[in-house]
Write an enzyme that holds these catalytic residues in place. Structure first.
Site, short mmCIF file in Angstrom:
data_model
loop_
_atom_site.label_atom_id
_atom_site.label_comp_id
_atom_site.label_asym_id
_atom_site.label_seq_id
_atom_site.Cartn_x
_atom_site.Cartn_y
_atom_site.Cartn_z
N GLU A 414 -13.11 -2.10 0.99
CA GLU A 414 -14.53 -1.76 1.21
C GLU A 414 -14.78 -1.46 2.70
O GLU A 414 -15.84 -1.75 3.24
CB GLU A 414 -15.47 -2.89 0.75
CG GLU A 414 -15.22 -3.36 -0.67
CD GLU A 414 -16.06 -2.67 -1.72
OE1 GLU A 414 -17.02 -1.97 -1.37
OE2 GLU A 414 -15.72 -2.82 -2.92
C1 LIG Z 1 -5.59 -4.34 -3.08
C2 LIG Z 1 -6.33 -3.12 -2.65
C3 LIG Z 1 -7.28 -2.56 -3.47
C4 LIG Z 1 -7.93 -1.38 -3.09
N1 LIG Z 1 -8.79 -0.78 -3.97
C5 LIG Z 1 -9.26 0.47 -3.68
C6 LIG Z 1 -9.98 1.21 -4.67
O1 LIG Z 1 -10.25 0.73 -5.77
N2 LIG Z 1 -10.37 2.48 -4.36
C7 LIG Z 1 -10.10 3.05 -3.15
O2 LIG Z 1 -10.47 4.20 -2.95
N3 LIG Z 1 -9.43 2.37 -2.19
C8 LIG Z 1 -9.00 1.09 -2.43
N4 LIG Z 1 -8.28 0.41 -1.48
C9 LIG Z 1 -8.02 1.03 -0.20
C10 LIG Z 1 -8.73 0.36 0.95
O3 LIG Z 1 -10.09 0.63 0.91
C11 LIG Z 1 -8.05 0.82 2.24
O4 LIG Z 1 -6.79 0.16 2.27
C12 LIG Z 1 -8.83 0.53 3.49
O5 LIG Z 1 -9.99 1.31 3.53
C13 LIG Z 1 -8.02 0.77 4.75
O6 LIG Z 1 -7.36 1.99 4.73
P1 LIG Z 1 -5.81 2.05 5.06
O7 LIG Z 1 -5.12 1.05 4.20
O8 LIG Z 1 -5.36 3.45 4.97
O9 LIG Z 1 -5.69 1.53 6.53
P2 LIG Z 1 -5.83 2.42 7.85
O10 LIG Z 1 -7.06 3.24 7.79
O11 LIG Z 1 -4.54 3.09 8.14
O12 LIG Z 1 -6.06 1.28 8.92
C14 LIG Z 1 -5.00 0.53 9.52
C15 LIG Z 1 -5.58 -0.29 10.66
O13 LIG Z 1 -6.15 0.58 11.64
C16 LIG Z 1 -7.51 0.27 11.85
N5 LIG Z 1 -8.25 1.53 12.05
C17 LIG Z 1 -8.26 2.63 11.27
N6 LIG Z 1 -9.08 3.56 11.77
C18 LIG Z 1 -9.59 3.04 12.90
C19 LIG Z 1 -10.50 3.52 13.88
N7 LIG Z 1 -11.12 4.70 13.78
N8 LIG Z 1 -10.78 2.72 14.90
C20 LIG Z 1 -10.23 1.50 15.01
N9 LIG Z 1 -9.38 0.99 14.12
C21 LIG Z 1 -9.05 1.75 13.07
C22 LIG Z 1 -7.96 -0.44 10.58
O14 LIG Z 1 -9.07 -1.30 10.81
C23 LIG Z 1 -6.70 -1.22 10.22
O15 LIG Z 1 -6.67 -2.40 10.94
C24 LIG Z 1 -7.66 -0.80 -1.84
C25 LIG Z 1 -6.73 -1.40 -0.99
C26 LIG Z 1 -6.05 -2.53 -1.37
C27 LIG Z 1 -5.00 -3.09 -0.46
#
Ligand SMILES: Cc1cc2nc3c(=O)[nH]c(=O)nc-3n(C[C@H](O)[C@H](O)[C@H](O)COP(=O)(O)OP(=O)(O)OC[C@H]3O[C@@H](n4cnc5c(N)ncnc54)[C@H](O)[C@@H]3O)c2cc1C
Length: 606
Positions: A414
């Site tokens: 979220e």
């Molecule tokens: C168990 C699970 C269930 C999920 N369920 C859903 C679902 O039902 N539907 C769906 O669409 N998604 C879902 N997700 C996805 C989830 O919303 C994302 O994992 C999350 O939004 C983070 O994206 P990412 O994993 O690509 O991390 P990234 O965006 O790669 O982030 C990695 C790190 O970098 C930081 N970061 C990224 N961008 C910035 C910035 N601009 N400035 C500073 N820091 C930054 C983040 O805070 C984090 O610490 C789920 C994830 C998990 C693990």
């Protein structure tokens, strides 16, 4: 059917306005204000969880996805999946507070069920409730609200996580203009393994923004949709999380949600609701962790006495109870503000759909702050739960181990807590620029106050919370001082100063949480008497004491990093002045009062 409100009488603040305005205790909704109908709902959800979910907690650790699906179906039969769906689409059509209450009490037993519930009834259903056409709502909402069908939400892609609008999934219109063909890869999709419908976001041509679609999924007739294996995860072991591949998946044009290019907006608005609901979903998990921790502490004997008798353990129990109490106070305060805003808009002639959309959007700042605060409180609470259990805390045979692992995801999905912190401050600054929240006026006044002679007007500190309220007003000045001068200094470049944004967000969080607890307690003292609120008073004071420390640290970090010379000196002096207690609370005594009650009741009793 919506809950009774005093909307017309209350001074309803705009979203984010809490930082420049004082709220009155009587304008705050508290869990003690639940109507009889809401109390019945709470009892019925709790009874369901205690009967169906809690006893099967161990099975949830064994990647039993069918169990989650089976219990989701039962939740559907009980009507819990359709609490926020309007009655004309076979939902219960309840108000925002009741939907918050359901997500709170249904989510405490295990993160697996909590995630399935949230992904289905929140982000998997809401985009249709909020943006669907009449035909879409008639076709899909009855199935989703009864649990005949399950929903999921497919936004994230391998290359598009936090940067959600950067997805590569494509939607191409057919030559006859009758359908879109979707091709692409989604990742981390909760409920993917058993859903019948996905809210999918894809890009049409080279549009700047993505577009939302309702995509049906039938494993017998997959229409180009295939699923990856179940992800191997740290926690929420029985929540289905898979990749979803779309290969020329045909979606009728009438299944587009809202308009072309409106997908990012839909995604964000669904997430606003998702975020406050996620805060709710962390509350009962905390209560159950506290229940388990105090029961163990009362039973476990070391050095010939129950470990609950040790100050070290009492301190943990007191802090855990305080964070749950404060989380409840802030979550239900915001939920009721949202409900009142929705009602006001409806009274002014807006459709329920528009009113709900705008009502929640108004409080997007609070939704982000709550998501961050309560998810981190849950994480800390489970961590201390493990510590109270000692070696048993580390054992997968006891409840704390899975609670701790399940809690971890709430800081990531979220919108990560970093993203939500930055969003909250960014949205507040935008609101100020649009003139929706006047930050400039109050910030200028703080500047004048800092260079002027300090006022010697003091409240009567013998009045309950007089000192705390004076401090709260001053802490708001700290935020205005730090954020105000940062905006002045960096202007549109502020976005690039992330560490400053994070520090500012922490200040906002602490103020909102502390104020919510103090106002809840004050309201309850007025109606139930001070004696009945001894522990709640202690929790409110204890929380504020710690909030002040956090704010001092975060504000100082900001000031020393971007202000120099005289400005820095003046702001540091201001920080000292605005965070000063006239009468320091005895925090050890406060913790003792709280812990004694928790230990005597052998549960979370507030
Ligand atoms: C168990 C699970 C269930 C999920 N369920 C859903 C679902 O039902 N539907 C769906 O669409 N998604 C879902 N997700 C996805 C989830 O919303 C994302 O994992 C999350 O939004 C983070 O994206 P990412 O994993 O690509 O991390 P990234 O965006 O790669 O982030 C990695 C790190 O970098 C930081 N970061 C990224 N961008 C910035 C910035 N601009 N400035 C500073 N820091 C930054 C983040 O805070 C984090 O610490 C789920 C994830 C998990 C693990």
């Amino acid at each position: 059917m919506s809950t009774q409100t005093d909307t017309n009488k209350k001074d309803l603040l705009r979203g984010g306005q809490f930082i420049v305005r004082e709220s009155k205790a009587e304008d705050i909704f508290t869990p003690e204000d639940f109507t009889d109908e809401q109390k019945m709902m709470k009892d019925s959800v709790t009874e369901f969880v205690d009967r169906e979910i809690w006893p099967r907690k161990e099975e949830f650790e064994k990647k039993n996805y069918q169990l989650t699906e089976e219990l989701m179906r039962k939740a559907g039969e009980m009507g819990f999946l359709g609490v926020s769906v309007p009655e004309e689409y076979e939902g219960l059509g309840m108000g925002f507070v009741t939907t918050m209450l359901v997500v709170d009490y249904i989510s405490g037993a295990t993160g697996s069920f909590s995630t399935a519930f949230g992904a289905h009834s929140g982000i998997g259903t809401l985009p249709i409730t909020l943006y669907g056409t009449e035909e879409q709502k008639k076709k899909y909402l009855p199935k989703l609200s009864t649990g005949e069908w399950f929903g999921s939400y497919a936004l994230t892609e391998p290359g598009a996580g936090s940067d959600a609008n950067s997805g590569k999934t494509k939607a191409v219109i057919s030559e006859d203009g009758k359908y879109y063909s979707i091709t692409g890869q989604k990742m981390w999709i909760s409920n993917a393994g058993f859903c019948n419908l996905m809210i999918v976001f894809a890009r049409i041509e080279d549009d700047k923004n993505i577009t939302g679609f309702i995509v049906e999924y039938d494993s017998e007739n997959p229409n180009g949709i295939s699923l990856g294996e179940e992800e191997k995860k740290l926690g929420i072991h029985s929540s289905s999380t898979r990749q979803v591949f779309f290969n020329d998946t045909k979606v009728p044009v009438e299944n587009m949600l809202s308009e072309r290019g409106n997908g990012f907006k839909i995604a964000m608005n669904a997430l606003n609701v998702g975020r406050i609901k996620l805060a709710g979903a962390c509350l009962d998990a905390q209560r159950r962790v506290i229940d388990g921790a105090v029961k163990y502490a009362n039973e476990r004997v070391q050095f010939k006495t129950a470990i609950a008798n040790f100050g070290a353990i009492q301190s943990k129990l007191a802090e855990m109870a305080t964070s749950a109490y404060v989380g409840e106070s802030a979550s239900y305060r915001a939920a009721k503000d949202i409900e009142d805003r929705i009602n006001l808009r409806q009274e002014a002639g807006e459709s329920h759909q528009d009113a709900e959309l705008k009502g929640v959007e108004e409080y997007a700042i609070e939704c982000s702050l709550l998501k961050v605060a309560v998810s981190e409180d849950l994480q800390n609470c489970t961590d201390e739960g493990i510590q109270i259990f000692g070696g048993m805390g580390f054992s997968a045979d006891a409840m704390m181990e899975s609670a701790w692992r399940d809690a971890r995801i709430t800081r990531i999905y979220e919108g990560t807590n970093e993203i939500n912190r930055m969003l909250a401050v960014g949205m507040l600054v935008k609101k100020a620029m649009k003139g929706h929240v006047d930050l400039l006026g109050p910030a200028t006044k703080v500047g004048e106050e800092l260079t002027g002679i300090p006022s010697f007007d003091k409240p009567d500190y013998s009045i309950l919370f007089a000192e705390e309220k004076e401090l709260l007003a001053n802490l708001k000045k700290v935020f205005l001082m730090v954020a105000g001068s940062a905006v002045q200094k960096f202007g549109a470049e502020l976005e690039a100063h992330q560490q400053l944004l994070l520090a500012s967000a922490d200040i906002l969080i602490e103020i909102y949480m502390a104020e919510s607890a103090i106002l809840r307690t004050e309201k309850n003292v007025k109606r139930f008497g001070e004696d009945s609120q001894k522990e709640q008073i202690a929790m409110s004071k204890l929380y504020l004491y710690k909030a002040v420390d956090i704010i001092v640290q975060r504000a100082k970090e900001g000031i020393v990093s971007f202000a120099e010379g005289d400005e820095q000196r003046m702001m540091l002096m201001g920080l000292k002045r605005y965070t000063k207690y006239q009468n320091q609370p005895n925090v050890v005594a406060l913790r003792k009062v709280i812990a004694e009650k928790v230990i005597a009741e052998n549960n979370y009793p507030f």
